[in-house]
Scaffold this motif. Sequence first.
Motif, short mmCIF file in Angstrom:
data_model
loop_
_atom_site.label_atom_id
_atom_site.label_comp_id
_atom_site.label_asym_id
_atom_site.label_seq_id
_atom_site.Cartn_x
_atom_site.Cartn_y
_atom_site.Cartn_z
N TYR A 29 -6.36 -6.44 2.64
CA TYR A 29 -5.96 -5.18 3.28
C TYR A 29 -6.81 -4.91 4.53
N PHE B 60 -3.99 1.87 0.10
CA PHE B 60 -4.23 0.52 -0.36
C PHE B 60 -3.86 0.28 -1.82
N GLU C 245 -7.78 3.36 5.36
CA GLU C 245 -6.67 4.23 4.94
C GLU C 245 -6.61 5.47 5.83
N ARG D 292 -7.72 -8.44 -2.94
CA ARG D 292 -6.67 -7.62 -2.32
C ARG D 292 -7.27 -6.63 -1.32
#
Length: 150
Positions: free
Chosen positions: A144, A64, A57, A140
């Motif tokens: 990412y 995210f 990030e 997930r």
Amino acid sequence: MNYILERQAVLERVKDIYRVVRGEFLRHGSSVENELLDKAYCSKDWNSLLLAVRYKEFQTNTLFFEVNRWSMTTESSLVWFDEFEVTSLAFAPQKTASVSFVVYEDNTYTPAKLDLVYENGQWMIDNFYNMKYGLNLRERMWYYLENDIM
């Protein structure tokens, strides 16, 4: 190892964790993104993965998390947790468990689930699932990390 006693230990651990989480939501006006909760109640693997997500990030200036993993909500609201149930418990090759529960908001609810691992003498959260949207947060997070998302 007594299966019934261990189920009860898992259930009490998760209820205790979510009493703290609810207290945090009440104390902070319902918006909790507290990584100290992760440090205190989540597995080493979860925290390593979270650190990798936070680093990406920072590097990519992206965000995210689609839902708050502690409340299973997308917006800030007052939540409470109920209907905790141990749905699986295994002793080998590693002690693992799953607990389902329901997150209630003012006018809606979200079924949720946790996976737990036994680490350093206590049950720790290893994954979060939002059952309403079919989100496996660990999956997930890996997606990412492994993909260029803009």
